[in-house]
Motif scaffolding. Sequence first.
Motif, mmCIF file in Angstrom:
data_model
loop_
_atom_site.group_PDB
_atom_site.id
_atom_site.type_symbol
_atom_site.label_atom_id
_atom_site.label_comp_id
_atom_site.label_asym_id
_atom_site.label_seq_id
_atom_site.Cartn_x
_atom_site.Cartn_y
_atom_site.Cartn_z
ATOM 1 N N LEU A 1 0.848 -1.178 0.000
ATOM 2 C CA LEU A 1 0.000 0.000 0.000
ATOM 3 C C LEU A 1 0.887 1.233 0.000
ATOM 4 O O LEU A 1 1.775 1.365 0.848
ATOM 5 C CB LEU A 1 -0.903 -0.019 1.235
ATOM 6 C CG LEU A 1 -1.935 1.085 1.362
ATOM 7 C CD1 LEU A 1 -2.928 1.041 0.219
ATOM 8 C CD2 LEU A 1 -2.669 0.935 2.683
ATOM 9 N N ILE A 2 0.677 2.097 -0.973
ATOM 10 C CA ILE A 2 1.408 3.361 -1.054
ATOM 11 C C ILE A 2 0.379 4.479 -0.987
ATOM 12 O O ILE A 2 -0.589 4.494 -1.746
ATOM 13 C CB ILE A 2 2.228 3.454 -2.357
ATOM 14 C CG1 ILE A 2 3.277 2.341 -2.388
ATOM 15 C CG2 ILE A 2 2.886 4.825 -2.466
ATOM 16 C CD1 ILE A 2 4.063 2.281 -3.669
ATOM 17 N N LEU A 3 0.594 5.413 -0.081
ATOM 18 C CA LEU A 3 -0.365 6.481 0.154
ATOM 19 C C LEU A 3 0.183 7.815 -0.343
ATOM 20 O O LEU A 3 1.263 8.239 0.058
ATOM 21 C CB LEU A 3 -0.681 6.576 1.649
ATOM 22 C CG LEU A 3 -1.235 5.292 2.252
ATOM 23 C CD1 LEU A 3 -1.323 5.417 3.759
ATOM 24 C CD2 LEU A 3 -2.575 4.953 1.647
ATOM 25 N N ALA A 4 -0.583 8.457 -1.194
ATOM 26 C CA ALA A 4 -0.212 9.771 -1.729
ATOM 27 C C ALA A 4 -0.961 10.849 -0.964
ATOM 28 O O ALA A 4 -2.121 10.672 -0.592
ATOM 29 C CB ALA A 4 -0.571 9.846 -3.210
ATOM 30 N N MET A 5 -0.295 11.966 -0.739
ATOM 31 C CA MET A 5 -0.914 13.068 -0.007
ATOM 32 C C MET A 5 -1.691 14.021 -0.914
ATOM 33 O O MET A 5 -2.618 14.665 -0.457
ATOM 34 C CB MET A 5 0.145 13.856 0.769
ATOM 35 C CG MET A 5 0.788 13.057 1.869
ATOM 36 S SD MET A 5 -0.433 12.598 3.108
ATOM 37 C CE MET A 5 0.608 12.304 4.502
ATOM 38 N N ASN B 1 1.379 13.954 -6.322
ATOM 39 C CA ASN B 1 2.081 12.756 -5.849
ATOM 40 C C ASN B 1 1.427 11.500 -6.387
ATOM 41 O O ASN B 1 2.102 10.563 -6.812
ATOM 42 C CB ASN B 1 2.091 12.679 -4.327
ATOM 43 C CG ASN B 1 2.875 13.770 -3.649
ATOM 44 O OD1 ASN B 1 2.552 14.137 -2.533
ATOM 45 N ND2 ASN B 1 3.897 14.307 -4.274
ATOM 46 N N HIS B 2 0.107 11.476 -6.379
ATOM 47 C CA HIS B 2 -0.649 10.313 -6.835
ATOM 48 C C HIS B 2 -0.354 10.026 -8.310
ATOM 49 O O HIS B 2 -0.083 8.887 -8.695
ATOM 50 C CB HIS B 2 -2.142 10.553 -6.598
ATOM 51 C CG HIS B 2 -2.985 9.356 -6.822
ATOM 52 N ND1 HIS B 2 -3.745 9.211 -7.948
ATOM 53 C CD2 HIS B 2 -3.194 8.245 -6.061
ATOM 54 C CE1 HIS B 2 -4.399 8.066 -7.885
ATOM 55 N NE2 HIS B 2 -4.076 7.456 -6.748
ATOM 56 N N ALA B 3 -0.386 11.071 -9.127
ATOM 57 C CA ALA B 3 -0.115 10.910 -10.562
ATOM 58 C C ALA B 3 1.312 10.427 -10.805
ATOM 59 O O ALA B 3 1.545 9.557 -11.652
ATOM 60 C CB ALA B 3 -0.369 12.224 -11.291
ATOM 61 N N ALA C 1 2.427 6.833 -12.458
ATOM 62 C CA ALA C 1 3.274 6.807 -13.653
ATOM 63 C C ALA C 1 4.501 5.924 -13.449
ATOM 64 O O ALA C 1 4.983 5.298 -14.398
ATOM 65 C CB ALA C 1 3.706 8.222 -14.021
ATOM 66 N N LEU C 2 4.992 5.846 -12.231
ATOM 67 C CA LEU C 2 6.195 5.065 -11.940
ATOM 68 C C LEU C 2 5.917 3.595 -11.649
ATOM 69 O O LEU C 2 6.790 2.750 -11.834
ATOM 70 C CB LEU C 2 6.923 5.669 -10.731
ATOM 71 C CG LEU C 2 7.529 7.051 -10.933
ATOM 72 C CD1 LEU C 2 8.025 7.602 -9.599
ATOM 73 C CD2 LEU C 2 8.662 6.992 -11.939
ATOM 74 N N ALA C 3 4.711 3.295 -11.211
ATOM 75 C CA ALA C 3 4.391 1.934 -10.766
ATOM 76 C C ALA C 3 4.082 1.007 -11.931
ATOM 77 O O ALA C 3 3.441 1.420 -12.907
ATOM 78 C CB ALA C 3 3.194 1.967 -9.826
ATOM 79 N N PRO C 4 4.505 -0.235 -11.827
ATOM 80 C CA PRO C 4 4.044 -1.232 -12.800
ATOM 81 C C PRO C 4 2.516 -1.340 -12.720
ATOM 82 O O PRO C 4 1.929 -1.183 -11.651
ATOM 83 C CB PRO C 4 4.716 -2.528 -12.339
ATOM 84 C CG PRO C 4 5.878 -2.087 -11.523
ATOM 85 C CD PRO C 4 5.451 -0.802 -10.875
#
Length: 70
Positions: A1-5, A9-11, A15-18
Amino acid sequence: LILAMDAANHATLLALAPQQYAEKIRFFLNDTPDSRQREVPDPYYGGEDGFEDLLDLVEEGSRALLARLT
């Protein structure tokens, strides 16, 4: 789980994640039922109360996340 503020950050994270991990990237405040906000604002632009408001949101988001995970 990765949480963006925030949305930027979310975008960036998406873009970086598989592709197979995209559903694990969420907004930190997604689980806060009473919050009208989706993003955690930068406290430097929140006036005199910016940091206090940020702390309130982080506490609320943390409680909601803990409830979701337990």
